[in-house]
Design an enzyme around this catalytic site. Structure first.
Site, mmCIF file in Angstrom:
data_model
loop_
_atom_site.group_PDB
_atom_site.id
_atom_site.type_symbol
_atom_site.label_atom_id
_atom_site.label_comp_id
_atom_site.label_asym_id
_atom_site.label_seq_id
_atom_site.Cartn_x
_atom_site.Cartn_y
_atom_site.Cartn_z
ATOM 1 N N ASP A 1 0.831 -0.665 0.446
ATOM 2 C CA ASP A 1 0.197 0.058 0.141
ATOM 3 C C ASP A 1 0.270 0.460 -0.132
ATOM 4 O O ASP A 1 1.916 1.571 0.888
ATOM 5 C CB ASP A 1 -0.671 -0.343 1.521
ATOM 6 C CG ASP A 1 -2.423 1.114 1.416
ATOM 7 O OD1 ASP A 1 -1.859 1.874 0.711
ATOM 8 O OD2 ASP A 1 -2.983 1.204 1.856
ATOM 9 N N HIS B 1 -0.645 3.892 -0.422
ATOM 10 C CA HIS B 1 -1.517 5.370 0.317
ATOM 11 C C HIS B 1 -1.731 6.772 -0.081
ATOM 12 O O HIS B 1 -1.661 7.184 0.619
ATOM 13 C CB HIS B 1 -0.930 5.319 2.226
ATOM 14 C CG HIS B 1 -2.185 5.128 3.200
ATOM 15 N ND1 HIS B 1 -2.012 5.769 4.102
ATOM 16 C CD2 HIS B 1 -3.002 4.334 3.354
ATOM 17 C CE1 HIS B 1 -2.921 6.026 4.318
ATOM 18 N NE2 HIS B 1 -3.808 4.712 4.817
ATOM 19 N N GLU C 1 -0.851 -0.230 -3.925
ATOM 20 C CA GLU C 1 -2.291 0.210 -4.233
ATOM 21 C C GLU C 1 -1.497 1.924 -3.437
ATOM 22 O O GLU C 1 -0.784 2.277 -3.580
ATOM 23 C CB GLU C 1 -2.617 -0.362 -2.536
ATOM 24 C CG GLU C 1 -3.914 0.239 -2.387
ATOM 25 C CD GLU C 1 -4.936 -0.419 -1.163
ATOM 26 O OE1 GLU C 1 -5.750 0.348 -0.012
ATOM 27 O OE2 GLU C 1 -4.831 -1.771 -0.710
ATOM 28 N N GLU D 1 -10.176 3.641 -2.876
ATOM 29 C CA GLU D 1 -10.876 3.433 -1.410
ATOM 30 C C GLU D 1 -10.996 4.730 -1.136
ATOM 31 O O GLU D 1 -11.725 5.085 -0.669
ATOM 32 C CB GLU D 1 -9.608 2.655 -0.060
ATOM 33 C CG GLU D 1 -8.547 3.813 -0.706
ATOM 34 C CD GLU D 1 -7.243 3.681 0.672
ATOM 35 O OE1 GLU D 1 -7.589 4.282 1.618
ATOM 36 O OE2 GLU D 1 -7.005 2.844 0.159
ATOM 37 N N ASP E 1 -14.665 0.880 -1.351
ATOM 38 C CA ASP E 1 -15.759 0.411 -0.459
ATOM 39 C C ASP E 1 -16.522 0.283 0.383
ATOM 40 O O ASP E 1 -17.636 1.753 -0.380
ATOM 41 C CB ASP E 1 -14.356 1.753 1.009
ATOM 42 C CG ASP E 1 -14.440 1.529 2.658
ATOM 43 O OD1 ASP E 1 -16.034 0.998 3.117
ATOM 44 O OD2 ASP E 1 -13.152 1.699 3.173
ATOM 45 N N HIS F 1 -12.144 -2.124 -0.268
ATOM 46 C CA HIS F 1 -11.203 -2.359 1.225
ATOM 47 C C HIS F 1 -11.543 -2.606 2.294
ATOM 48 O O HIS F 1 -13.607 -1.768 2.196
ATOM 49 C CB HIS F 1 -11.457 -0.060 0.427
ATOM 50 C CG HIS F 1 -10.647 0.569 1.719
ATOM 51 N ND1 HIS F 1 -11.190 1.148 2.203
ATOM 52 C CD2 HIS F 1 -9.208 0.704 2.008
ATOM 53 C CE1 HIS F 1 -9.680 1.550 3.137
ATOM 54 N NE2 HIS F 1 -8.870 1.342 2.870
#
Length: 381
Positions: A183, A185, A209, A235, A257, A284
């Protein structure tokens, strides 16, 4: 059947639960939350409740259309998350009304079990490797880890090597028969992702990700073209319209998500749109038990599903965890890294209402940390 009440509960560590009651005694649970903005979403649910009280809870699609479009101003994480939790609860009511799990109402299951992954922490290669070994011992066949702490927009060779070392340490523990996801992020600039992705190729991550922030989604195509590493995003995208252009960039995995992107109704549509682009779906879900239960119902019904995130034992959950709010923890007992198909009606879980109400007496005020670079400027968390 009519909706009689909507109640929200702030529960530790950072969640917001929703209970929808009906005049026939059937209740549904949802999880409408923007992490760090729980009170804001709670207010939005309260505003939407004005429309829902007295209506038929089984008109799920009509409610979705009105709640997302009837206020003239549309979209954004707060409104879409409020609608998400309501949508989950309405599907829960529908499943309980008809006596079947939600995935049965979505056309039935397309797989017999759902693969899940676990989180790996650790700031150093050795600690990350230790955590990975713990997840292997717990039976998981896939893990996800953060690629780094904060990075400068164009960071040093040493910082670049630190990312590679941590991922390599986890890969060594996992071997070639298990998977690792990394990730980023949104902490990497496009330039840093373009540097790192080719260097990660030999470690063969399942996906990387959020290689760029959502506002820089137009840069995804150049990152896809720069390396063979599968890219995953989603996400912080809240509707099929948010995903429409992103899916065409060549990403490999969409990550809507169910507590942010319009609930079960909209995530199912996002998954269908992703299928058109040969994109897999890995929902997610670093959230609570209701969000995970809703995600799993979708996972059993989505043909292009890849793997499910879950947050049992994640660092966010210190002091309270998913099982604390369930009467029966068995739906979240994973076997060899897989979740079994839920057979109970609705979302397939029994919420411990007493535990929820007790936790809500204390509530929470969780906020994500604010990071700064060495020069004092804001840094992406």
């Amino acid at each position: 059947m009519k909706i009689t009440a909507l109640e929200t509960f702030l529960v530790a560590p950072r969640w917001l639960f929703l209970r929808i009651a009906t005049d026939e005694g059937i209740t549904g649970w949802g999880e409408p939350i923007v992490e760090g903005r729980a009170d804001t979403v709670r207010a939005a649910v309260g505003e939407l409740a004005d429309y829902l009280i007295g209506t038929d809870p089984l008109r799920i699609e009509d409610h979705w259309q009105v709640l997302t479009k009837g206020g003239f101003y549309r979209g954004g994480p707060v409104l879409s998350s409020a609608v998400s939790g309501i949508d989950q609860a309405l599907w829960d009511i529908a499943g309980k009304t008809y006596g079947v799990p939600v995935h049965q109402l979505l056309g039935g299951h397309v797989r017999d079990r759902v693969r899940v992954y676990a989180w790996v922490g650790g700031d150093t290669p050795s600690r990350a490797a230790e955590h990975a070994q713990e997840q292997i011992a717990a039976g998981f066949t896939a893990v996800k880890m953060n690629g780094s702490a904060q990075l400068a927009p164009i960071d040093t060779p040493a910082s670049t090597q630190a990312v590679l070392d941590r991922v390599a340490a986890v890969r060594e523990v996992l071997g070639d028969e298990r998977d690792i996801a990394v990730d980023f992020h949104g902490r990497m600039s496009t330039a840093m992702s373009r540097r790192l992705l080719p260097l990660l190729e030999f470690l063969q991550p399942m996906f990387v990700e959020e290689p760029v922030l959502p506002e820089h989604a137009r840069d995804l195509r150049q990152l896809v073209d720069s390396s063979s590493v599968p890219l995953a995003v989603g996400e912080r995208l809240y509707s099929r319209w948010d995903f429409r252009d992103v899916l065409a960039t060549g990403i490999a995995v969409a990550q809507p998500d169910v507590s942010h992107a319009g609930g079960i109704s909209e995530v199912r549509r996002i998954a269908s749109l992703a299928e058109v682009h040969d994109v897999s779906v890995a929902p997610h879900c670093p959230l609570g038990p209701i969000s995970l239960a809703a995600s799993l119902q979708l996972a059993f019904a989505i043909p292009n599903f890849l793997i499910q995130e879950q947050s049992l034992g994640i660092h966010y959950n210190r002091g309270s965890d998913l099982l604390d709010y369930l009467l029966d923890p068995s739906p979240f007992r994973f076997t060899d890294g897989y979740a079994n198909r839920p057979l109970a009606p609705g979302l397939g879980i029994d919420i411990d209402e007493d535990a929820v109400r007790q936790a809500a007496e204390h509530g929470h005020s969780w906020r994500n940390p604010v990071w700064r670079h060495a020069d004092g400027a804001f840094a992406e968390w």
